[in-house]
Design a protein around this motif. Structure first.
Motif, PDB file in Angstrom:
ATOM      1  N   TYR A 152       7.872  -0.870  -0.852  1.00 20.40           N
ATOM      2  CA  TYR A 152       7.225  -0.439   0.467  1.00 20.40           C
ATOM      3  C   TYR A 152       8.184   0.754   1.078  1.00 20.40           C
ATOM      4  N   PRO A 153       7.504   1.747   1.581  1.00 25.42           N
ATOM      5  CA  PRO A 153       6.096   2.019   1.378  1.00 25.42           C
ATOM      6  C   PRO A 153       5.358   2.323   0.209  1.00 25.42           C
ATOM      7  N   ILE A 156      11.945  -1.521  10.256  1.00 27.04           N
ATOM      8  CA  ILE A 156      11.764  -1.415   8.659  1.00 27.04           C
ATOM      9  C   ILE A 156      11.138  -0.259   8.223  1.00 27.04           C
ATOM     10  N   GLU A 157      11.969   0.513   7.669  1.00 29.15           N
ATOM     11  CA  GLU A 157      11.284   1.691   7.045  1.00 29.15           C
ATOM     12  C   GLU A 157      11.022   1.623   5.511  1.00 29.15           C
ATOM     13  N   SER A 158      11.562   0.700   4.835  1.00 31.58           N
ATOM     14  CA  SER A 158      11.288   0.783   3.425  1.00 31.58           C
ATOM     15  C   SER A 158      11.900  -0.661   3.163  1.00 31.58           C
ATOM     16  N   TYR A 216       6.852  -2.679  12.364  1.00 30.79           N
ATOM     17  CA  TYR A 216       8.370  -2.311  12.561  1.00 30.79           C
ATOM     18  C   TYR A 216       8.819  -1.169  12.113  1.00 30.79           C
ATOM     19  N   ALA A 217       7.874  -0.080  12.014  1.00 27.80           N
ATOM     20  CA  ALA A 217       8.389   1.180  11.665  1.00 27.80           C
ATOM     21  C   ALA A 217       9.015   1.997  12.558  1.00 27.80           C
ATOM     22  N   PRO A 218       9.762   2.673  12.691  1.00 29.12           N
ATOM     23  CA  PRO A 218      10.477   3.339  13.467  1.00 29.12           C
ATOM     24  C   PRO A 218       9.521   4.272  14.282  1.00 29.12           C
TER      25      PRO A 218
END
Length: 94
Positions: free
Chosen positions: A69-70, A30-32, A90-92
């Protein structure tokens, strides 16, 4: 709008991360996160003459305005600090 408990979301994400496909894991990243007002978005797309469907063209400015988000561009559904912390899990990496 339904407010999912932070722990419920974390449990769902953990369950998904445990799933595998032919012996390999496919973790969520999850990046955004974006939240669109669908009525407003549809009106804007129709005003531009965009055909509504799977590959409808959403402009970069619309994506930026919908981000929760973020960056908290859209204040319709603020992400609480504990929710942001779970999303960061869950950020890369790398």
């Amino acid at each position: 709008m339904r407010d999912l408990k932070v722990q419920q979301v974390a449990d769902l994400l953990r369950q998904r991360n445990a799933a595998s496909s032919r012996g390999t894991s496919r973790p969520w990243r999850i990046e955004s996160v974006y939240l669109f007002d669908v009525q407003q978005l549809l009106a804007e797309l129709r005003a531009r003459g965009v055909k509504i469907g799977t590959a409808s063209s959403v402009r970069a400015a619309q994506w930026a305005a919908a981000e929760i988000y973020p960056r908290a561009s859209n204040q319709a559904l603020p992400v609480r600090p504990e929710q942001a912390e779970l999303l960061r899990l869950y950020a890369p990496t790398g």
